[in-house]
Write a protein that holds these residues in place. Structure first.
Motif, PDB file in Angstrom:
ATOM      1  N   SER A 119      -8.228   5.548  -1.251  1.00 61.19           N
ATOM      2  CA  SER A 119      -7.571   5.115  -2.631  1.00 61.19           C
ATOM      3  C   SER A 119      -8.537   3.990  -3.106  1.00 61.19           C
ATOM      4  CB  SER A 119      -6.201   4.087  -2.005  1.00 61.19           C
ATOM      5  OG  SER A 119      -5.135   5.071  -1.546  1.00 61.19           O
ATOM      6  N   TYR A 120      -9.158   3.337  -2.598  1.00 62.82           N
ATOM      7  CA  TYR A 120     -10.178   2.331  -3.218  1.00 62.82           C
ATOM      8  C   TYR A 120     -11.258   3.101  -3.831  1.00 62.82           C
ATOM      9  CZ  TYR A 120     -12.534  -1.938  -4.167  1.00 62.82           C
ATOM     10  OH  TYR A 120     -12.941  -2.928  -4.954  1.00 62.82           O
ATOM     11  N   THR A 161       0.666  -1.229  -0.124  1.00 60.34           N
ATOM     12  CA  THR A 161      -0.085  -0.116  -0.060  1.00 60.34           C
ATOM     13  C   THR A 161       0.817   1.437   0.115  1.00 60.34           C
ATOM     14  OG1 THR A 161      -0.198  -0.139   2.505  1.00 60.34           O
ATOM     15  CG2 THR A 161      -2.085  -1.087   1.237  1.00 60.34           C
ATOM     16  N   THR A 192      -1.550   7.459  -0.760  1.00 59.18           N
ATOM     17  CA  THR A 192      -2.906   7.378  -1.626  1.00 59.18           C
ATOM     18  C   THR A 192      -2.799   7.127  -2.994  1.00 59.18           C
ATOM     19  OG1 THR A 192      -3.842   9.160  -0.035  1.00 59.18           O
ATOM     20  CG2 THR A 192      -5.039   8.418  -2.032  1.00 59.18           C
ATOM     21  N   SER A 210      -5.880   4.101   2.657  1.00 61.79           N
ATOM     22  CA  SER A 210      -6.269   3.091   1.622  1.00 61.79           C
ATOM     23  C   SER A 210      -7.678   3.133   1.316  1.00 61.79           C
ATOM     24  CB  SER A 210      -5.575   1.761   2.128  1.00 61.79           C
ATOM     25  OG  SER A 210      -4.266   1.647   2.162  1.00 61.79           O
ATOM     26  N   GLY A 233      -1.864   3.369  -3.269  1.00 61.03           N
ATOM     27  CA  GLY A 233      -2.904   2.634  -3.118  1.00 61.03           C
ATOM     28  C   GLY A 233      -3.867   2.285  -4.201  1.00 61.03           C
TER      29      GLY A 233
END
Length: 365
Positions: free
Chosen positions: A48-49, A37, A187, A45, A190
């Motif tokens: 990030s997703y 990550t 970020t 994260s 990720g």
């Protein structure tokens, strides 16, 4: 009935397909760690997703354009019809991509067995057994895999619900660190990681013609469901383990092993079982997608030896990934896998769409 014709008549529902994709997503989610990550702020994260799912909509756009409104043919088949011999590079590229993502996923599980579980038997043999079961599923067909995926999804929900419920008792808000404390670099890393390990775009390009129902709605549901799952996992890891999670290769496993219930004791066995079942579904989908690609290359007659060769290559790739540090640095490299995802998910469908567009204009002239 010939293999190509048999596959053409196989239809599963949109819900079945995206449940299988959800199960496949869990395989890569539970293997997350701070090394991949890009930093110690796991909470970053979650954002990030969310950003990865936004980018995923853009990646999937060329796919919808290439397949058109009817969506009756896969991108590999459309490439062969539109681009002629040169179009053979498209199904070949997809087949190689599925071997890559299947082999690296299987290799990651073998690394987990060797480094964390340390079983009293060969981890390589366990991986070979999983590969054999996945090959059997791919040979039985997409409908069989989808039915198994529905059962695995039910077990996944129950198993994760049990682990999450037990782990929630250890949750402490003091373990949560401020968001973006170390900047936005993690970020960005990720976002690349979550997209790098997302084979759903290639799966849709190859398998959507065998799916009936509201596919775009199913894709939206997949994004929402996986976002909830990934966010819950990351939040629990950060809140229950704190900075201890950053030192572990498989923090989700640690979370499960620290959770206990009287009748089952530690729940790490539940975690391992979920990973194995999810891995079988993912590999079965990948190998079945290879079948579709090989059939597109050969016409109506399906070259079955090619599927066996793909399964063997996937297994060899898994063993190489687990046994060599240099292979891990290459095959598990986030940037490398990210561009593989972009090319297979957006690049190849875009190429096919442009080919169809040019072909249509020539006919008009």
């Amino acid at each position: 009935m010939k293999g190509g014709a048999a596959m053409a008549h196989t239809k599963i529902s949109s819900a079945q397909f995206f449940l299988a994709m959800f199960v496949s997503r869990t395989v890569v989610t539970i293997a997350l760690n701070a090394q991949y990550t890009g930093g110690e702020s796991l909470l970053d994260s979650i954002f990030s997703y969310l950003l990865a799912m936004g980018a995923g909509v853009l990646i999937a756009l060329p796919l919808w354009l290439a397949m058109g409104r009817e969506q009756g043919q896969s991108v590999p088949r459309l490439a062969m019809d539109t681009l002629g011999r040169a179009g053979g590079l498209v199904p070949l590229g997809y087949a190689l991509y599925f071997v890559l993502v299947g082999g690296t996923s299987l290799g990651m599980f073998q690394i987990f067995l060797m480094d964390t579980v340390n079983p009293g038997f060969s981890a390589g043999l366990v991986v070979a057994a999983l590969g054999a079961v996945a090959l059997y599923g791919a040979l039985k067909g997409l409908e069989t895999v989808a039915r198994c995926a529905t059962c695995v999804f039910a077990v996944l929900v129950l198993g994760c619900g049990l682990v999450f419920a037990m782990a929630a008792g250890r949750f402490d808000t003091e373990n949560l660190e401020p968001l973006f404390y170390q900047g936005l670099g993690q970020t960005r890393q990720g976002v690349m990681l979550f997209l790098a390990r997302a084979s759903v775009f290639a799966d849709m390009a190859v398998l959507l013609p065998q799916v009936k129902g509201r596919k775009k709605l199913g894709f939206a549901g997949w994004m929402a469901g996986t976002t909830l799952f990934v966010g819950s996992v990351i939040l629990l890891i950060a809140g229950c383990l704190g900075r201890y999670a950053y030192t572990q290769n498989f923090p989700v496993y640690v979370l499960a092993s620290l959770s206990e219930i009287r009748s089952l004791q530690r729940l790490d066995a539940v975690f391992t079982g979920i990973w194995m079942m999810g891995l079988i579904i993912k590999l079965s989908c990948d190998l079945y997608a290879c079948r579709v690609c090989f059939t597109a290359l050969a016409g109506e007659k399906e070259p079955k030896p090619a599927l066996w060769a793909a399964a063997a290559l996937t297994l060899l790739l898994a063993w190489a990934t687990a046994g060599s540090r240099k292979a891990q640095d290459l095959l598990l490299n986030t940037e490398f896998l990210f561009w593989c995802t972009v090319v297979s998910g957006a690049g190849l469908p875009l190429l096919v769409w442009l080919g169809r567009l040019l072909r249509g204009r020539r006919r008009e002239k």
